[in-house]
Design a protein around this motif. Structure first.
Motif, PDB file in Angstrom:
ATOM      1  N   ARG A 122       0.856  -1.197   0.000  1.00 32.70           N
ATOM      2  CA  ARG A 122       0.000   0.000   0.000  1.00 32.70           C
ATOM      3  C   ARG A 122       0.888   1.241   0.000  1.00 32.70           C
ATOM      4  N   ASP A 123       0.503   2.251  -0.765  1.00 33.69           N
ATOM      5  CA  ASP A 123       1.236   3.522  -0.738  1.00 33.69           C
ATOM      6  C   ASP A 123       0.255   4.681  -0.790  1.00 33.69           C
ATOM      7  N   ARG A 124       0.807   5.891  -0.565  1.00 33.10           N
ATOM      8  CA  ARG A 124       0.006   7.118  -0.605  1.00 33.10           C
ATOM      9  C   ARG A 124       0.502   8.036  -1.719  1.00 33.10           C
ATOM     10  N   ALA A 125       0.899   7.457  -2.818  1.00 36.07           N
ATOM     11  CA  ALA A 125       1.461   8.231  -3.926  1.00 36.07           C
ATOM     12  C   ALA A 125       0.346   8.735  -4.842  1.00 36.07           C
ATOM     13  N   ARG A 126       0.694   9.002  -6.101  1.00 36.68           N
ATOM     14  CA  ARG A 126      -0.294   9.585  -7.021  1.00 36.68           C
ATOM     15  C   ARG A 126      -1.352   8.593  -7.475  1.00 36.68           C
ATOM     16  N   GLY A 127      -1.063   7.308  -7.351  1.00 39.09           N
ATOM     17  CA  GLY A 127      -2.004   6.308  -7.834  1.00 39.09           C
ATOM     18  C   GLY A 127      -1.792   6.024  -9.306  1.00 39.09           C
ATOM     19  N   ILE A 128      -1.987   4.780  -9.714  1.00 36.92           N
ATOM     20  CA  ILE A 128      -1.845   4.414 -11.119  1.00 36.92           C
ATOM     21  C   ILE A 128      -2.910   5.150 -11.936  1.00 36.92           C
ATOM     22  N   PRO A 129      -2.561   5.677 -13.096  1.00 37.03           N
ATOM     23  CA  PRO A 129      -3.576   6.391 -13.917  1.00 37.03           C
ATOM     24  C   PRO A 129      -4.790   5.499 -14.209  1.00 37.03           C
ATOM     25  N   VAL A 130      -5.985   6.116 -14.146  1.00 37.24           N
ATOM     26  CA  VAL A 130      -7.222   5.360 -14.365  1.00 37.24           C
ATOM     27  C   VAL A 130      -7.923   5.776 -15.666  1.00 37.24           C
ATOM     28  N   ASP A 131      -7.394   6.811 -16.308  1.00 36.43           N
ATOM     29  CA  ASP A 131      -8.022   7.228 -17.568  1.00 36.43           C
ATOM     30  C   ASP A 131      -7.584   6.286 -18.684  1.00 36.43           C
ATOM     31  N   LEU A 157      -4.529 -11.353  -8.642  1.00 35.71           N
ATOM     32  CA  LEU A 157      -4.001 -10.046  -8.273  1.00 35.71           C
ATOM     33  C   LEU A 157      -5.144  -9.054  -8.228  1.00 35.71           C
ATOM     34  N   ASP A 158      -5.268  -8.352  -7.104  1.00 37.06           N
ATOM     35  CA  ASP A 158      -6.272  -7.306  -6.937  1.00 37.06           C
ATOM     36  C   ASP A 158      -5.562  -5.963  -6.789  1.00 37.06           C
ATOM     37  N   VAL A 159      -6.059  -4.957  -7.493  1.00 39.97           N
ATOM     38  CA  VAL A 159      -5.481  -3.623  -7.382  1.00 39.97           C
ATOM     39  C   VAL A 159      -6.591  -2.624  -7.102  1.00 39.97           C
ATOM     40  N   LYS A 202     -12.474   9.011  -5.892  1.00 38.48           N
ATOM     41  CA  LYS A 202     -13.083   7.702  -6.105  1.00 38.48           C
ATOM     42  C   LYS A 202     -12.051   6.594  -5.874  1.00 38.48           C
ATOM     43  N   THR A 203     -12.568   5.415  -5.549  1.00 36.59           N
ATOM     44  CA  THR A 203     -11.730   4.232  -5.426  1.00 36.59           C
ATOM     45  C   THR A 203     -12.052   3.297  -6.589  1.00 36.59           C
ATOM     46  N   TYR A 204     -11.046   3.005  -7.401  1.00 37.06           N
ATOM     47  CA  TYR A 204     -11.196   2.133  -8.561  1.00 37.06           C
ATOM     48  C   TYR A 204     -10.584   0.772  -8.233  1.00 37.06           C
ATOM     49  N   ALA A 205     -11.123  -0.280  -8.814  1.00 39.47           N
ATOM     50  CA  ALA A 205     -10.624  -1.628  -8.520  1.00 39.47           C
ATOM     51  C   ALA A 205     -10.637  -2.479  -9.771  1.00 39.47           C
ATOM     52  N   MET A 206      -9.715  -3.441  -9.812  1.00 32.99           N
ATOM     53  CA  MET A 206      -9.648  -4.382 -10.925  1.00 32.99           C
ATOM     54  C   MET A 206      -8.961  -5.653 -10.428  1.00 32.99           C
ATOM     55  N   SER A 207      -9.376  -6.807 -10.950  1.00 32.60           N
ATOM     56  CA  SER A 207      -8.803  -8.090 -10.550  1.00 32.60           C
ATOM     57  C   SER A 207      -8.303  -8.838 -11.781  1.00 32.60           C
ATOM     58  N   PHE A 219     -13.396 -10.979 -18.650  1.00 32.88           N
ATOM     59  CA  PHE A 219     -14.150 -10.053 -19.487  1.00 32.88           C
ATOM     60  C   PHE A 219     -14.182 -10.582 -20.922  1.00 32.88           C
ATOM     61  N   GLU A 220     -15.345 -10.475 -21.570  1.00 37.07           N
ATOM     62  CA  GLU A 220     -15.500 -11.023 -22.918  1.00 37.07           C
ATOM     63  C   GLU A 220     -15.385  -9.950 -23.988  1.00 37.07           C
ATOM     64  N   LYS A 221     -16.203  -8.932 -23.904  1.00 36.88           N
ATOM     65  CA  LYS A 221     -16.196  -7.910 -24.951  1.00 36.88           C
ATOM     66  C   LYS A 221     -15.225  -6.779 -24.617  1.00 36.88           C
ATOM     67  N   SER A 222     -15.383  -6.211 -23.458  1.00 40.33           N
ATOM     68  CA  SER A 222     -14.495  -5.119 -23.057  1.00 40.33           C
ATOM     69  C   SER A 222     -14.282  -5.199 -21.555  1.00 40.33           C
ATOM     70  N   SER A 223     -13.114  -4.801 -21.115  1.00 40.25           N
ATOM     71  CA  SER A 223     -12.802  -4.854 -19.699  1.00 40.25           C
ATOM     72  C   SER A 223     -13.392  -3.647 -18.974  1.00 40.25           C
ATOM     73  N   GLU A 224     -13.467  -3.762 -17.659  1.00 41.59           N
ATOM     74  CA  GLU A 224     -14.102  -2.707 -16.868  1.00 41.59           C
ATOM     75  C   GLU A 224     -13.254  -2.398 -15.644  1.00 41.59           C
ATOM     76  N   LEU A 225     -12.939  -1.124 -15.458  1.00 40.79           N
ATOM     77  CA  LEU A 225     -12.292  -0.650 -14.234  1.00 40.79           C
ATOM     78  C   LEU A 225     -13.409  -0.166 -13.315  1.00 40.79           C
ATOM     79  N   ARG A 226     -13.727  -0.978 -12.298  1.00 41.27           N
ATOM     80  CA  ARG A 226     -14.897  -0.709 -11.451  1.00 41.27           C
ATOM     81  C   ARG A 226     -14.646   0.440 -10.484  1.00 41.27           C
ATOM     82  N   VAL A 227     -15.684   1.213 -10.195  1.00 41.77           N
ATOM     83  CA  VAL A 227     -15.665   2.206  -9.119  1.00 41.77           C
ATOM     84  C   VAL A 227     -16.320   1.546  -7.914  1.00 41.77           C
ATOM     85  N   THR A 228     -15.558   1.327  -6.868  1.00 39.57           N
ATOM     86  CA  THR A 228     -16.070   0.563  -5.718  1.00 39.57           C
ATOM     87  C   THR A 228     -16.402   1.431  -4.517  1.00 39.57           C
ATOM     88  N   GLY A 229     -16.092   2.717  -4.554  1.00 42.60           N
ATOM     89  CA  GLY A 229     -16.403   3.560  -3.407  1.00 42.60           C
ATOM     90  C   GLY A 229     -15.854   4.953  -3.594  1.00 42.60           C
TER      91      GLY A 229
END
Length: 692
Positions: free
Chosen positions: A71-80, A129-131, A138-143, A164-174
């Motif tokens: 766990r870190d408190r850095a900029r976070g991996i880009p989500v765009d 692997l969960d990220v 927002k909190t984004y998540a992907m497995s 994922f079959e057609k397209s992957s999804e970066l979920r917003v979990t909170g």
């Protein structure tokens, strides 16, 4: 095998398939070493953020289920969305080889991650692997399952997985707290890839975290080990050092200081031609200007060992490279020049300094930071950027030269002591070489120069000989009768030898017992020690099985560790294991009684319990050996000296280091750590063990 070989026999590995097919190419091995390398890849990504000024705390958690979380408190991996692939930044980082923000795009001035394969390789070799990423409130998540993105039905790695079959999804979990950013990565290493005995080493993890905390001042690394069981057994350690590499050098150094810890720092620029990817997709060679920042902490002590640690963008380079070569070249040039200027005062004559003369007693931490350094392979153990050598040499020449020309009283006294030490090392080396050239191994008839108390063996075959260093003359008398004089030699020592941990070399050589041991072994001491000249194949420390015996054994180990270390490294130093008890089991009738030796209180109680259950009796009182002299020759031979029945404990390098560390704590010059140790350890003392 078939004679036919055409294009349809060729196999093309797509994406992360290559990593799973040939993991050793990316992480070195699939044992514990490779498992730890994966963890370093994730941790180093967070450290690179801290190196750029983003985040001041990293947590590493070893979970009970075998997973690990960073766990870190850095900029976070880009989500765009990344425009070329159409995938989110998170998915690009974890599924695409050679993708990342460290290829000169301006996101990082200097970083340890260079090849863009770290996170994606870990993902490919993980069962799950969960990220989670906190960005923009927002909190984004992907497995991922073995590198493939999707959704797990439950929290376990064995839970049902739907890719994922057609397209992957970066979920917003909170929702994330306002202004909070950071990344949390948790993964389960794939048991299909790693060996069954592969495990995370807490000791290695703490060592690496401590090292990183030294290199990035102000960064706190917290390690939690939850694998032991209940919450009361959670092991947590925290590392933070605001003093940087100066504190690191002081931590590494063990000998008394001749100089303070000096800091040498500076910058240099160089140009290199690198291929740059154009919008058309072509790679065009382009000349770019680089800046290399050099920061060095070094100090000299009274010892002769050299401890160097080198780093590039906080990545350790244990096998050196151009930066280390430049550092040593700068030291040689500067100190040689100073010795030549003071040749008359130092009485140098026509002799020339060698590199080893200057490095003796040196503790140094060398760090360089530059964009896109050239390493040899993914493991990054050797720096290959050629221009760095001259930059480091120039910084050392300028900064160390200024220290020698300083008019401050402390600088003048310390540099004078340093030059005297370097010249004395040179003279000792030349003297040892001269002695070695004229020395010949003495045989049994020519051993008049050896100590008179040595009871030597008859054979001259080094591989077969054994030297027993025994405690006291009483044990010597019994050992003489118990030994095989063909190949076993005896050297008695009188009580406790000198504490060489805080004694000078002159005091050590002036001590009769230490000098006798060095003379009998016949291979010299310190840097001049030559393993090939050792007169015995094994050196066995045979002391009483009591506290004083353990103390004497520790003193002897400290002597070997400091002045005859190659013997330990070659596995030629042993500790004898004499028994503690002699139990005579009484047999009925005229059958002779059985004699059983035990080597600990636990073993004795287990034996007596076993005899009681079998209805057997034993003689009382049970004989308890407090010293070797209490045994007769037959008993000593049978239990401790005869090769057919004895037990020896080989002294390994880590044992000797631990002994030296404990002895420095208990018998060294620093009083405060010893007082703290006594206070902390008093609560764990078993009062029943005190013999009073």
């Amino acid at each position: 095998m078939t004679a036919e070989y055409s294009a349809h026999h060729l196999q093309v590995l797509e994406g992360l398939e290559a990593v799973r097919k040939r993991p050793g190419m990316y992480i070195g091995s699939t044992d514990s070493r490779g498992l730890m390398h994966c963890l370093w890849e994730i941790i180093d990504n967070s450290v690179d953020e801290a190196l750029g000024g983003y985040g001041d705390r990293i947590e590493i958690v070893l979970h009970r289920d075998g997973s690990v979380e960073v766990r870190d408190r850095a900029r976070g991996i880009p989500v765009d969305v990344e425009p070329r692939t159409g995938l989110s930044g998170v998915e690009v980082v974890f599924t695409k080889l050679h993708a990342g923000g460290k290829f000169g795009g301006g996101s990082y001035a200097a970083s340890g991650g260079l090849h863009g394969v770290g996170a994606s390789v870990v993902n490919a070799l993980s069962e799950r692997l969960d990220v989670e990423v906190d960005r923009g409130g927002k909190t984004y998540a992907m497995s991922f399952h073995r590198g493939e993105p999707g959704v797990f039905a439950g929290p376990e790695p064995t839970s049902a997985f739907s890719p994922f079959e057609k397209s992957s999804e970066l979920r917003v979990t909170g929702r994330a707290p306002k202004g909070a950013t950071g990344t949390r990565i948790r993964y389960w290493a794939d048991q299909q890839i790693f060996t069954k005995d592969a495990a995370f080493s807490l000791e290695e993890l703490e060592q690496r975290a401590r090292q990183t905390a030294f290199l990035v001042p102000g960064l706190e690394l917290v390690i939690r080990d939850e694998r032991a069981g209940d919450d009361t057994e959670i092991n947590e350690a925290s590392f933070r050092y605001d003093g940087g590499i100066s504190e690191f050098a002081e931590y590494l150094a063990t000998d008394p200081a001749i100089t303070d810890t000096w800091r040498l720092s500076g910058d240099g620029t160089f140009t290199e031609t690198v291929p740059v990817l154009q919008e058309s997709g072509a790679m065009v060679p382009t000349e770019v200007e680089r800046t290399c920042h050099v920061d060095i902490a070094l100090r000299w002590g009274t010892g002769y060992e050299t401890k160097q640690r080198s780093f590039v963008n906080i990545i350790a380079t244990p096998k050196g490279g151009t930066h280390q070569a430049g550092f040593e070249a700068g030291l040689m040039k500067t100190i040689r020049a100073q010795v030549e200027q003071n040749a008359r005062r130092l009485k140098v004559g026509n002799d020339k300094l060698d590199k080893d003369d200057i490095l003796a007693g040196l503790t140094a931490v060398l760090t360089v930071r530059l964009p896109e350094p050239q390493f040899e392979g993914q493991t990054k153990e050797v720096l290959g950027t050629p221009a760095v050598r001259q930059i480091v040499t120039n910084v050392v020449n300028r900064e160390l030269g200024a220290r020698f020309s300083s008019t401050k009283r402390d600088d003048k006294s310390q540099t004078a002591l340093l030059l005297e030490k370097v010249v004395s090392e040179m003279k000792a080396r030349i003297s040892a070489r001269t002695h070695k050239e004229t020395q010949r191994r003495k045989n049994a008839l020519e051993s008049s120069s050896l100590p008179t108390k040595l009871a030597d063996c008859r054979t001259s075959d080094v591989n077969a000989t054994e030297l027993f260093i025994v405690e006291g003359d009483s044990a010597l008398g019994t050992a003489k009768l118990a030994r095989n004089s063909e190949y076993q030699a005896l050297l008695p020592i009188r009580g406790k030898i000198l504490n060489v941990q805080k004694a000078s070399i002159a005091d050590m050589l002036g001590n009769a017992e230490c000098a006798a041991i060095i003379q009998v072994i016949g291979a010299g001491s310190g840097r001049s020690f030559d393993l090939d000249l050792a007169r015995y194949g094994k050196v066995i420390l045979m002391s009483d099985a009591d506290v004083d015996g353990a103390h004497i054994r520790t003193l002897l180990l400290t002597l070997f560790f400091r002045y005859m270390r190659p013997l330990i490294e070659a596995g030629r130093v042993f500790a004898a294991v004499p028994p503690l008890h002699r139990v005579v089991v009484m047999n009925p009738g005229s059958k002779p009684n059985d004699v059983i030796y035990t080597y600990s209180e636990k073993e004795l109680h287990g034996l007596l319990s076993k005899l009681s259950k079998a209805g057997k009796r034993w003689q009382e009182p049970i004989q308890r050996y407090k010293g070797l002299g209490e045994m007769d020759a037959d008993q000593l031979a049978t239990t401790t000296m005869d090769r057919a029945g004895r037990t020896l404990r080989r002294v390994r390098m880590e044992d000797a280091e631990a002994a030296a560390s404990v002895f420095e704590l208990l018998m060294g010059n620093e009083v405060a750590p010893r007082k703290e140790f006594i206070i902390d350890a008093s609560a764990r003392l078993d009062r029943e063990r005190i013999d009073a």
